[in-house]
Design a protein around this motif. Structure first.
Motif, short mmCIF file in Angstrom:
data_model
loop_
_atom_site.label_atom_id
_atom_site.label_comp_id
_atom_site.label_asym_id
_atom_site.label_seq_id
_atom_site.Cartn_x
_atom_site.Cartn_y
_atom_site.Cartn_z
N TYR A 81 4.57 -16.15 4.53
CA TYR A 81 4.39 -16.67 5.88
C TYR A 81 5.69 -17.25 6.44
N PRO A 82 5.81 -17.35 7.76
CA PRO A 82 7.03 -17.92 8.36
C PRO A 82 7.29 -19.34 7.85
N GLY A 83 8.51 -19.59 7.43
CA GLY A 83 8.88 -20.92 6.95
C GLY A 83 8.59 -21.18 5.50
N CYS A 84 8.07 -20.20 4.77
CA CYS A 84 7.66 -20.44 3.39
C CYS A 84 8.86 -20.80 2.51
N ALA A 85 8.76 -21.92 1.82
CA ALA A 85 9.83 -22.40 0.94
C ALA A 85 9.23 -23.30 -0.12
N GLN A 136 11.15 -18.55 0.29
CA GLN A 136 10.38 -17.56 -0.44
C GLN A 136 11.16 -16.28 -0.76
N PRO A 137 11.92 -15.72 0.18
CA PRO A 137 12.65 -14.49 -0.17
C PRO A 137 13.61 -14.67 -1.34
N ASP A 138 14.27 -15.83 -1.41
CA ASP A 138 15.23 -16.06 -2.50
C ASP A 138 14.52 -16.27 -3.83
N ILE A 139 13.35 -16.94 -3.81
CA ILE A 139 12.60 -17.15 -5.05
C ILE A 139 12.03 -15.83 -5.55
N MET A 193 -4.53 -23.13 13.91
CA MET A 193 -4.13 -23.35 12.52
C MET A 193 -5.19 -24.25 11.90
N VAL A 194 -5.92 -23.72 10.92
CA VAL A 194 -6.98 -24.48 10.28
C VAL A 194 -6.46 -25.04 8.97
N GLY A 195 -6.31 -26.36 8.92
CA GLY A 195 -5.77 -27.00 7.73
C GLY A 195 -4.41 -27.60 7.98
N THR A 196 -4.12 -28.68 7.24
CA THR A 196 -2.82 -29.36 7.39
C THR A 196 -2.23 -29.67 6.02
N GLY A 197 -2.33 -28.70 5.12
CA GLY A 197 -1.75 -28.88 3.79
C GLY A 197 -0.32 -28.39 3.73
N ALA A 198 0.14 -28.09 2.51
CA ALA A 198 1.54 -27.75 2.29
C ALA A 198 1.97 -26.50 3.04
N SER A 199 1.12 -25.46 3.04
CA SER A 199 1.48 -24.23 3.75
C SER A 199 1.51 -24.47 5.26
N ALA A 200 0.50 -25.16 5.76
CA ALA A 200 0.42 -25.42 7.20
C ALA A 200 1.62 -26.23 7.68
N ALA A 201 2.09 -27.15 6.86
CA ALA A 201 3.24 -27.98 7.24
C ALA A 201 4.51 -27.16 7.40
N GLN A 202 4.56 -26.00 6.77
CA GLN A 202 5.71 -25.10 6.94
C GLN A 202 5.46 -24.09 8.05
N ILE A 203 4.22 -23.63 8.18
CA ILE A 203 3.89 -22.64 9.20
C ILE A 203 3.98 -23.22 10.60
N LYS A 243 -3.22 -37.44 -2.26
CA LYS A 243 -3.17 -36.01 -1.96
C LYS A 243 -1.71 -35.57 -2.07
N ARG A 244 -1.48 -34.30 -2.07
CA ARG A 244 -0.12 -33.79 -2.22
C ARG A 244 0.78 -34.31 -1.09
N ILE A 245 1.93 -34.84 -1.46
CA ILE A 245 2.90 -35.32 -0.48
C ILE A 245 3.67 -34.13 0.07
N LEU A 246 3.78 -34.06 1.38
CA LEU A 246 4.47 -32.94 2.02
C LEU A 246 5.90 -33.35 2.38
N LEU A 247 6.78 -32.37 2.44
CA LEU A 247 8.18 -32.60 2.79
C LEU A 247 8.52 -31.78 4.03
N SER A 248 8.92 -32.44 5.11
CA SER A 248 9.29 -31.70 6.32
C SER A 248 10.01 -32.61 7.30
N ASN A 249 11.03 -32.06 7.94
CA ASN A 249 11.72 -32.76 9.03
C ASN A 249 11.24 -32.27 10.40
N THR A 250 10.48 -31.18 10.40
CA THR A 250 10.11 -30.53 11.66
C THR A 250 8.62 -30.54 11.95
#
Length: 523
Positions: free
Chosen positions: A72-76, A101-104, A197-207, A309-316
């Motif tokens: 997905y867009p922003g996946c890291a 994601q592409p580099d991993i 966007m349904v959900g606000t977990g780790a993937s959603a925080a990047q999407i 709950k899982r701590i998310l990391l994001s500046n955006t």
């Protein structure tokens, strides 16, 4: 490149080969399910141990596991790159401190090639059933492309493999586009669309930050807000990459520093959650800086302790939610009426597309319904009251079944690669132990498995995941945390360094496993 020398086969193994040949079914020493970090790591360690008689069964057409599926867009990754890689395969060329994601995925493709795993891979070979055959003391694995038999079975399918989409009234008749974050439809153009966007977990925080600038309107359905910390991401300079390539010790030093920092954080998560108050204040300042509107800020501020709950990391993430074309609905999605989404609070929202960031089947791993043990019971039946294993690796009633990322091996603050490598140590020692004692198979005793899990859950009682005041995806329907490890990665490494034969029953070739009732009596 890993060694390709082949360990001499025992007479019993040769007999199994002969029986399988008569059936026209290939027999291997080890069958591995999955080709993500766990499956590829298992392949490397097997080859290094001199075991080349194995297959890696992958249901897709390429390696990568969750890093193949999640594009997905922003996946890291939210773990620093130099720690989120194998210790035996350091990568001096990571482009960022938190790589995408592409580099991993490219890293995993390289591991498969450099360590000689390509001949062992079988693509489009989804495992449909794995059944233990007591008389032959082997596993029979049925896949989409044929059967194999194996002395040992390694499940490296992982907990983030099968997406979970809620069964909502009206979803099947929604006229627009619907997909899960791990099954992103790159052919569908979101530009100018009304997107939910349904959900606000780790993937959603990047999407969310990745798509908010291009969509017409973004409606975010949030059942529970997450704590978010700043992401200390930056480009790795050419000088750093040159130095890591020319002086490998510098990569080890960098990795060691990252490891030590996270080990120091463990105590706050598992023994003294009160120590997380200072971290929570950083998160509160982060919200204040990113969300000027006090009403929105209130909706985005959790009412539970950080770390529960899982701590998310994001500046955006926060700026994207505060944008004029974004709306946060502080409620879950209740039903759909055509193209109208109805939230649990009764509000209605017209959308063209829905992206589900609703996680995965984690406490009910789908592989469990496909694996059948010595008494014919499936692993799903065995785990109907909650997943458990001995040292996260083996399960009573399922001889020679080994897990990579098994029950209670997840982490809340560090790199899962550290846990994977520990379980691979345990796997290799188990196989070597079987050879050294001349046994065909092993399974944990009921007492050892029970004692391990009683102690583990006792330690879980004081962790932030239990005391933090939230309901998370770490918990199964009974409220039991069957996913996370309540300790440091160092303590897990010690716990899985060697197999303790006192915790196991050995199965000799041709000797059937006792019935479950008999097992309980002898336990």
């Amino acid at each position: 490149m890993a060694s390709s020398s082949k360990r001499p086969r025992s007479g019993a193994s040769e007999a199994a080969d002969a029986r399988a040949a008569q059936e026209n079914v290939p027999h291997v020493r080890v069958a591995v399910i999955g080709s993500g970090f766990g499956g590829l790591g298992a392949g490397v360690r097997l080859r290094r141990a001199g075991i080349t008689d194995f297959v890696i069964l992958e249901r897709a057409d390429s390696v990568g596991g969750t890093w193949r599926d999640n594009s997905y867009p922003g996946c890291a990754c939210d773990v620093p790159s130099h720690l989120y890689s194998f210790s035996f395969a350091p990568n001096p060329d990571w482009p960022r401190s938190f790589s995408g994601q592409p580099d991993i995925r490219a890293y995993l493709e390289k591991v498969a090639t450099v360590f000689g795993l390509r001949p062992h891979l079988r693509f489009n070979a989804e495992v449909l059933e794995a059944r233990w055959e007591s008389e032959q003391t082997r596993w029979r694995i049925t896949t989409a492309v044929g059967q194999w038999t194996a002395d040992a079975l390694v499940s490296a399918a992982g907990p983030l493999a099968d997406p979970q989409i809620p069964d909502l009234p009206g979803l099947s008749s929604f006229p627009g586009k619907v997909f899960h974050s791990s099954r992103w439809d790159h052919d569908y153009d979101l530009a100018g669309k009304r997107v939910a966007m349904v959900g606000t977990g780790a993937s959603a925080a990047q999407i969310i930050p990745a798509i908010q600038p291009v969509v017409g309107k973004l409606t975010v359905f949030q059942r529970t807000p997450a704590w978010v910390l700043p992401r200390r991401d930056r480009e790795i300079t050419q000088l750093e990459r040159w130095l890591h390539g020319r002086v490998p010790a510098t990569t080890k030093i960098r990795r060691g520093a990252l490891f030590a920092l996270r080990e120091l954080q463990v105590d706050a998560f598992v023994r003294h959650p009160g120590l997380l108050r200072a971290v929570q204040r950083i998160a509160e300042r982060h919200i204040a800086q990113g969300v000027p509107d006090p009403a929105l800020r209130a909706r985005l501020t959790p009412d539970y302790r950080i770390g529960c709950k899982r701590i998310l990391l994001s500046n955006t993430y926060y700026p994207a939610l505060a944008a004029p074309n974004a709306e946060v609905v502080s409620s879950g999605l209740r039903e759909l009426r055509g193209s109208t989404l109805v939230a649990a609070d009764g509000s209605e929202h017209e959308v063209d597309a829905i992206v589900f960031g609703t996680g995965f089947h984690t406490t009910d791993m789908p592989i469990g319904a496909r694996v059948f043990g010595a008494d014919g019971r499936s692993l799903a039946e065995e785990w109907k009251d909650g997943m458990e294993a001995l040292r996260g690796s083996t399960v009573r009633g399922f001889p020679n079944l080994f897990f990579v990322i098994g029950p209670n091996t997840g982490l809340g603050n560090s790199s899962m690669i550290l846990m994977i490598e520990s379980q691979l140590n345990y796997l290799i020692d188990a196989l070597a132990t079987l050879d050294s004692v001349g046994a065909a198979a092993m399974q944990p005793t009921a007492r050892a498995q029970r004692q391990w899990n009683l102690e583990l859950q006792h330690r879980m009682d004081r962790t932030v995941w239990t005391t933090g005041g939230c309901i998370s995806w770490y918990l199964d329907p009974n409220g039991k945390n069957t996913l996370l490890w309540p300790g440091s990665t160092t303590s897990f490494r010690r716990a899985t360094r060697k197999v303790d034969l006192g915790e196991y029953e050995l199965v000799m070739r041709g000797a059937p496993i006792a019935s479950r009732a008999a097992q309980e009596v002898t336990a």
